[in-house]
Design a protein around this motif. Structure first.
Motif, PDB file in Angstrom:
ATOM      1  N   MET A  19       0.840  -1.210   0.000  1.00 52.86           N
ATOM      2  CA  MET A  19       0.000   0.000   0.000  1.00 52.86           C
ATOM      3  C   MET A  19       0.870   1.253   0.000  1.00 52.86           C
ATOM      4  SD  MET A  19      -3.135   1.037   0.182  1.00 52.86           S
ATOM      5  CE  MET A  19      -3.901  -0.508   0.687  1.00 52.86           C
ATOM      6  N   GLY A  20       1.124   1.835  -1.165  1.00 51.63           N
ATOM      7  CA  GLY A  20       1.955   3.041  -1.221  1.00 51.63           C
ATOM      8  C   GLY A  20       3.357   2.758  -0.721  1.00 51.63           C
ATOM      9  N   VAL A  21       3.999   3.792  -0.152  1.00 53.89           N
ATOM     10  CA  VAL A  21       5.346   3.597   0.391  1.00 53.89           C
ATOM     11  C   VAL A  21       5.372   4.084   1.844  1.00 53.89           C
ATOM     12  CG1 VAL A  21       6.457   3.790  -1.864  1.00 53.89           C
ATOM     13  CG2 VAL A  21       6.156   5.840  -0.457  1.00 53.89           C
ATOM     14  N   THR A  22       6.344   3.574   2.577  1.00 54.20           N
ATOM     15  CA  THR A  22       6.456   3.904   4.002  1.00 54.20           C
ATOM     16  C   THR A  22       7.427   5.065   4.205  1.00 54.20           C
ATOM     17  OG1 THR A  22       6.045   1.627   4.573  1.00 54.20           O
ATOM     18  CG2 THR A  22       7.097   2.968   6.261  1.00 54.20           C
ATOM     19  N   GLN A  23       6.965   6.064   4.942  1.00 55.41           N
ATOM     20  CA  GLN A  23       7.840   7.189   5.277  1.00 55.41           C
ATOM     21  C   GLN A  23       8.209   7.088   6.756  1.00 55.41           C
ATOM     22  OE1 GLN A  23       7.017  11.630   4.476  1.00 55.41           O
ATOM     23  NE2 GLN A  23       6.315  11.302   6.564  1.00 55.41           N
ATOM     24  N   ILE A  24       9.471   7.335   7.048  1.00 53.49           N
ATOM     25  CA  ILE A  24       9.906   7.384   8.447  1.00 53.49           C
ATOM     26  C   ILE A  24      10.244   8.839   8.780  1.00 53.49           C
ATOM     27  CG2 ILE A  24      11.585   6.573  10.138  1.00 53.49           C
ATOM     28  CD1 ILE A  24      11.970   4.112   8.310  1.00 53.49           C
ATOM     29  N   GLY A  25       9.490   9.414   9.709  1.00 49.20           N
ATOM     30  CA  GLY A  25       9.749  10.780  10.154  1.00 49.20           C
ATOM     31  C   GLY A  25      10.624  10.733  11.399  1.00 49.20           C
ATOM     32  N   VAL A  26      11.612  11.602  11.480  1.00 53.35           N
ATOM     33  CA  VAL A  26      12.513  11.616  12.640  1.00 53.35           C
ATOM     34  C   VAL A  26      12.607  13.034  13.196  1.00 53.35           C
ATOM     35  CG1 VAL A  26      14.804  11.004  13.494  1.00 53.35           C
ATOM     36  CG2 VAL A  26      13.880   9.799  11.529  1.00 53.35           C
ATOM     37  N   PHE A  27      12.477  13.121  14.532  1.00 52.82           N
ATOM     38  CA  PHE A  27      12.591  14.414  15.210  1.00 52.82           C
ATOM     39  C   PHE A  27      14.034  14.905  15.173  1.00 52.82           C
ATOM     40  CE2 PHE A  27      13.355  17.009  18.994  1.00 52.82           C
ATOM     41  CZ  PHE A  27      12.319  17.924  18.896  1.00 52.82           C
ATOM     42  N   LEU A  28      14.196  16.180  14.899  1.00 48.87           N
ATOM     43  CA  LEU A  28      15.538  16.765  14.824  1.00 48.87           C
ATOM     44  C   LEU A  28      15.603  18.026  15.657  1.00 48.87           C
ATOM     45  CD1 LEU A  28      16.348  16.990  11.024  1.00 48.87           C
ATOM     46  CD2 LEU A  28      17.467  15.511  12.675  1.00 48.87           C
ATOM     47  N   GLU A  29      16.707  18.175  16.364  1.00 52.22           N
ATOM     48  CA  GLU A  29      16.960  19.479  16.963  1.00 52.22           C
ATOM     49  C   GLU A  29      17.765  20.258  15.940  1.00 52.22           C
ATOM     50  OE1 GLU A  29      18.726  19.671  20.927  1.00 52.22           O
ATOM     51  OE2 GLU A  29      17.851  17.705  21.207  1.00 52.22           O
ATOM     52  N   ASN A  30      17.585  21.553  15.893  1.00 55.17           N
ATOM     53  CA  ASN A  30      18.367  22.322  14.933  1.00 55.17           C
ATOM     54  C   ASN A  30      19.780  22.516  15.443  1.00 55.17           C
ATOM     55  OD1 ASN A  30      16.386  22.490  13.134  1.00 55.17           O
ATOM     56  ND2 ASN A  30      15.943  24.668  13.409  1.00 55.17           N
ATOM     57  N   GLN A  31      20.586  21.497  15.228  1.00 56.52           N
ATOM     58  CA  GLN A  31      21.979  21.591  15.645  1.00 56.52           C
ATOM     59  C   GLN A  31      22.839  20.972  14.557  1.00 56.52           C
ATOM     60  OE1 GLN A  31      22.739  19.855  19.463  1.00 56.52           O
ATOM     61  NE2 GLN A  31      21.332  21.248  20.484  1.00 56.52           N
ATOM     62  N   PRO A  32      24.042  21.493  14.359  1.00 57.78           N
ATOM     63  CA  PRO A  32      24.898  20.932  13.309  1.00 57.78           C
ATOM     64  C   PRO A  32      25.135  19.438  13.550  1.00 57.78           C
ATOM     65  CG  PRO A  32      25.864  22.925  14.250  1.00 57.78           C
ATOM     66  CD  PRO A  32      24.677  22.586  15.078  1.00 57.78           C
ATOM     67  N   GLY A  33      25.084  18.678  12.491  1.00 57.23           N
ATOM     68  CA  GLY A  33      25.445  17.264  12.607  1.00 57.23           C
ATOM     69  C   GLY A  33      24.299  16.319  12.899  1.00 57.23           C
ATOM     70  N   HIS A  34      23.116  16.850  13.202  1.00 55.54           N
ATOM     71  CA  HIS A  34      22.020  15.946  13.553  1.00 55.54           C
ATOM     72  C   HIS A  34      21.563  15.086  12.374  1.00 55.54           C
ATOM     73  CE1 HIS A  34      20.200  16.840  17.689  1.00 55.54           C
ATOM     74  NE2 HIS A  34      21.508  16.866  17.726  1.00 55.54           N
ATOM     75  N   VAL A  35      21.540  15.686  11.174  1.00 53.85           N
ATOM     76  CA  VAL A  35      21.083  14.913  10.015  1.00 53.85           C
ATOM     77  C   VAL A  35      22.115  13.864   9.636  1.00 53.85           C
ATOM     78  CG1 VAL A  35      20.375  15.016   7.608  1.00 53.85           C
ATOM     79  CG2 VAL A  35      19.663  16.806   9.181  1.00 53.85           C
ATOM     80  N   SER A  36      23.388  14.260   9.694  1.00 50.82           N
ATOM     81  CA  SER A  36      24.415  13.298   9.282  1.00 50.82           C
ATOM     82  C   SER A  36      24.465  12.119  10.260  1.00 50.82           C
ATOM     83  CB  SER A  36      25.776  13.979   9.167  1.00 50.82           C
ATOM     84  OG  SER A  36      26.271  14.282  10.440  1.00 50.82           O
ATOM     85  N   ARG A  37      24.100  12.373  11.498  1.00 48.89           N
ATOM     86  CA  ARG A  37      24.049  11.276  12.468  1.00 48.89           C
ATOM     87  C   ARG A  37      23.024  10.228  12.008  1.00 48.89           C
ATOM     88  NH1 ARG A  37      22.333  13.364  18.038  1.00 48.89           N
ATOM     89  NH2 ARG A  37      20.453  12.200  17.587  1.00 48.89           N
ATOM     90  N   LEU A  38      21.880  10.723  11.507  1.00 52.25           N
ATOM     91  CA  LEU A  38      20.822   9.813  11.054  1.00 52.25           C
ATOM     92  C   LEU A  38      21.243   9.071   9.787  1.00 52.25           C
ATOM     93  CD1 LEU A  38      17.687  12.110  11.449  1.00 52.25           C
ATOM     94  CD2 LEU A  38      18.544  10.417  13.063  1.00 52.25           C
ATOM     95  N   THR A  39      21.806   9.815   8.846  1.00 55.61           N
ATOM     96  CA  THR A  39      22.174   9.169   7.582  1.00 55.61           C
ATOM     97  C   THR A  39      23.285   8.154   7.823  1.00 55.61           C
ATOM     98  OG1 THR A  39      23.555  11.101   7.132  1.00 55.61           O
ATOM     99  CG2 THR A  39      21.411  11.040   6.067  1.00 55.61           C
ATOM    100  N   ASP A  40      24.126   8.430   8.819  1.00 57.54           N
ATOM    101  CA  ASP A  40      25.192   7.496   9.172  1.00 57.54           C
ATOM    102  C   ASP A  40      24.591   6.189   9.703  1.00 57.54           C
ATOM    103  OD1 ASP A  40      27.953   6.911   9.597  1.00 57.54           O
ATOM    104  OD2 ASP A  40      27.593   7.148  11.750  1.00 57.54           O
ATOM    105  N   VAL A  41      23.571   6.329  10.559  1.00 59.43           N
ATOM    106  CA  VAL A  41      22.898   5.140  11.107  1.00 59.43           C
ATOM    107  C   VAL A  41      22.302   4.308   9.972  1.00 59.43           C
ATOM    108  CG1 VAL A  41      20.863   4.395  12.429  1.00 59.43           C
ATOM    109  CG2 VAL A  41      22.367   6.163  13.360  1.00 59.43           C
ATOM    110  N   LEU A  42      21.677   4.984   9.002  1.00 57.82           N
ATOM    111  CA  LEU A  42      21.037   4.275   7.886  1.00 57.82           C
ATOM    112  C   LEU A  42      22.088   3.582   7.013  1.00 57.82           C
ATOM    113  CD1 LEU A  42      18.250   6.838   6.924  1.00 57.82           C
ATOM    114  CD2 LEU A  42      18.002   4.690   8.179  1.00 57.82           C
ATOM    115  N   GLU A  43      23.191   4.257   6.815  1.00 55.66           N
ATOM    116  CA  GLU A  43      24.225   3.652   5.990  1.00 55.66           C
ATOM    117  C   GLU A  43      24.765   2.386   6.645  1.00 55.66           C
ATOM    118  OE1 GLU A  43      27.829   5.885   5.404  1.00 55.66           O
ATOM    119  OE2 GLU A  43      28.660   4.239   4.204  1.00 55.66           O
ATOM    120  N   LYS A  44      25.022   2.496   7.967  1.00 57.32           N
ATOM    121  CA  LYS A  44      25.576   1.332   8.677  1.00 57.32           C
ATOM    122  C   LYS A  44      24.598   0.169   8.689  1.00 57.32           C
ATOM    123  CE  LYS A  44      29.245   3.409  11.252  1.00 57.32           C
ATOM    124  NZ  LYS A  44      29.187   4.735  11.906  1.00 57.32           N
TER     125      LYS A  44
END
Lengths: 417, 142
Positions: free
Chosen positions: B1-26
């Motif tokens: 049924m369609g596609v699944t989206q995962i929403g993640v809470f972020l604080e506006n601080q440097p490095g928060h997004v790369s932390r998530l993408t790093d987790v996904l890559e690993k």
């Protein structure tokens, strides 16, 4: 009996510590004048500054050769203070801790794991020897290495955990993350101290770790932990170990003693009754509480103090309005899904005092809709404004970002220059 | 049924997004589309990935706050007028779109109220609806 011990203590301090002799002389008082509870009110208060000014040994009543141990305060509110214990003091202290632990339902044979740091802090060694005195198996793990704590709880069959509430929560969270089943764990009781434990935090730890959490009260200046403790019948109060402490409640502004049966909130003043090493008369704790002498359902007849919610030192004055962190906790406890984990930051970068609440977002309130998150943020801000009569900026932060200290959780940061 | 989206809470601080993408890559997860938006103090990162279950597990284990939402996903041929074609179909079906963003190459994901109803309404339109498995296929093909 209690009063006779008080008279002895007053004489001991007066005879041996020049500081007290001078203070008494200044108001024309001698130990023999103290004949009734009314007379006690003439004894000048002792404040923390006296301990600092006489640092390190100036208030000791015995030669150092009779002191078997030193402890010091953490110095979170200024320079450290140091206290000394004679052999008898250590015995008295152990008795107080044993009473406090029994109130919390700890029994001989319990396996008690220490998650306080040992060191100069009174909590570590104080509770350690109390637990041994009670006939428990003491597991002196010390602070830190959370996964090892969990392994020890599992392997040693630990039944009671001594920790600050914030560190207990950290242990709980780490356990959940590595898949430890707290419900099946042998752990039964949490003995918390070192920092205030808001009711919501306590309830959260109780339901997640499947234990009963009790907290106890004490301060280095008058002995350490063991001044009062929570019984299992009166969860919002703590029984004062009255054999060892004479208590009074004063109005912190007028310094008038409030009537014993008034049950009004005021500042707690304590006089330890058998302290040979460093006698302390009428110590102003800065802790705000009320004391009731009504009988407790547990059968104990000692007076009970309400859990200390705030200190006269904690009060923040923001744009002329008085704010206590405990008021913020009260507001958070009424909002479903609001986390009990927060930090308050005060600054005046814009020239005007500004109070910011950094609130951790709990999984159950997080949705990926901006509108809903913004609505939640605004709800918290509106409720705070209603209670504090002050605009508060609310910022949502990630869970786990308020530090979980092994010592005291630092919830308030005042950056005003 | 369609596609699944995962929403993640972020604080506006440097490095928060790369932390998530790093987790996904690993976790060996391939990001097939993402959207980042912010208010002044917090943000929400939205990801569509090839393996949502693995991604979710890895993000939660890393302590991230997550929320799962199903999105409608439509093929978007790489040619002039394609987006108009898709949104015309959506408009003809009378659907309200909360937000939308492109995925890798030729897909667009849309947040709508009732995804099942949306798919039914779009069934007669000349567009191709995409399912979660299609994302996996396109990834393994590449």
């Amino acid at each position: 009996m209690q009063f006779a011990r008080l008279q002895e203590q007053v004489a001991w301090a007066w005879e041996r510590v020049p500081f007290y002799r001078e203070r008494f002389a200044a108001v024309g008082l001698e130990p023999g004048d103290i004949k009734t509870r009314e007379d006690v009110r003439h004894i000048p208060f002792t404040e923390k500054s006296a301990l600092r000014e006489h640092y390190p040994y100036g208030l000791f009543a015995v030669p150092l050769s009779q002191i078997v141990r030193l402890h010091a305060s953490s110095g979170t509110t200024g320079k450290p203070i140091v206290v000394g214990y004679t052999k008898e003091d250590i015995e008295e202290w152990r008795y107080c801790i044993m009473s406090m632990m029994q109130m919390a339902g700890v029994v001989p044979g319990d396996r008690v794991q220490m998650a306080f740091g040992y060191g100069m802090f009174t909590g570590g060694f104080g509770l350690h020897y109390g637990a041994e005195g009670l006939g428990c198996t003491m597991i002196p793990a010390g602070a830190g290495n959370t996964e090892r704590h969990i392994m020890m709880i599992e392997d040693y069959g630990t039944t009671a955990l001594i920790a600050t509430p914030s560190y207990a929560l950290h242990i709980c969270e780490v356990g959940e993350r590595i898949g430890y089943d707290w419900e099946k764990s042998s752990l039964r009781v949490g003995l918390f101290g070192g920092e205030p434990c808001p009711p919501k935090l306590k309830a959260e730890i109780e339901s997640r770790m499947h234990i009963i959490c009790t907290d106890n009260y004490g301060l280095t200046e008058v002995m350490g932990p063991g001044v009062s403790g929570e019984c299992l019948s009166s969860r919002n109060h703590q029984h004062i170990v009255e054999d060892h402490f004479y208590w009074e409640v004063i109005d912190p502004d007028t310094l008038e003693v409030l009537p014993e049966d008034s049950e009004c909130e005021g500042e707690l003043v304590l006089t330890p009754l058998a302290k040979k090493g460093i006698p302390i008369l009428r110590y102003r704790t800065r802790d705000l509480t009320s004391v009731t002498c009504a009988p407790c359902a547990c059968g104990r007849t000692t007076a009970r103090m309400e859990k200390v919610r705030h200190r006269t030192d904690d009060m923040l004055i923001i744009r002329g309005t008085n704010v206590y962190p405990s008021q913020v906790e009260d507001v958070l406890s009424t909002i479903p899904g609001a986390s009990p984990h927060y930090r308050l930051v005060v600054d005046n970068e814009t020239g005007l005092d500004r109070l910011t609440l950094m609130l951790e977002v709990q999984p159950q309130v997080f949705t990926d809709s901006f509108a809903e998150m913004e609505g939640f943020r605004r709800l918290v801000a509106d409720k705070l404004r209603g209670v504090l009569q002050l605009g508060v900026e609310v910022r949502l932060v990630e869970p786990g970002s308020s530090e979980r200290f092994m010592g005291k959780a630092k919830r308030v940061e005042d950056r005003r220059g | 049924m369609g596609v699944t989206q995962i929403g993640v809470f972020l604080e506006n601080q440097p490095g928060h997004v790369s932390r998530l993408t790093d987790v996904l890559e690993k976790a060996g997860v391939s990001i097939r589309g993402f959207s980042l938006a912010d208010t002044t103090d917090f943000g929400i990162a939205r990801f569509v990935v090839d393996k949502p279950a693995e991604a979710l597990e890895a993000l939660r284990a890393a302590g991230a706050l997550t929320a799962v939402t199903e999105l409608l996903c439509i093929e978007l041929p790489d040619e002039p007028g394609a987006l108009d074609h898709v949104f015309s179909a959506v408009a003809n079906a009378g659907l309200n779109v909360e937000y939308a963003y492109s995925l890798v190459s030729t897909y667009v994901a849309l947040k709508v109220g009732d995804i099942q109803q949306a798919q039914a309404l779009l069934a007669g339109q000349p567009i191709r609806l995409i399912e979660q498995d299609d994302l996996l296929n396109s990834h393994t093909r590449g």
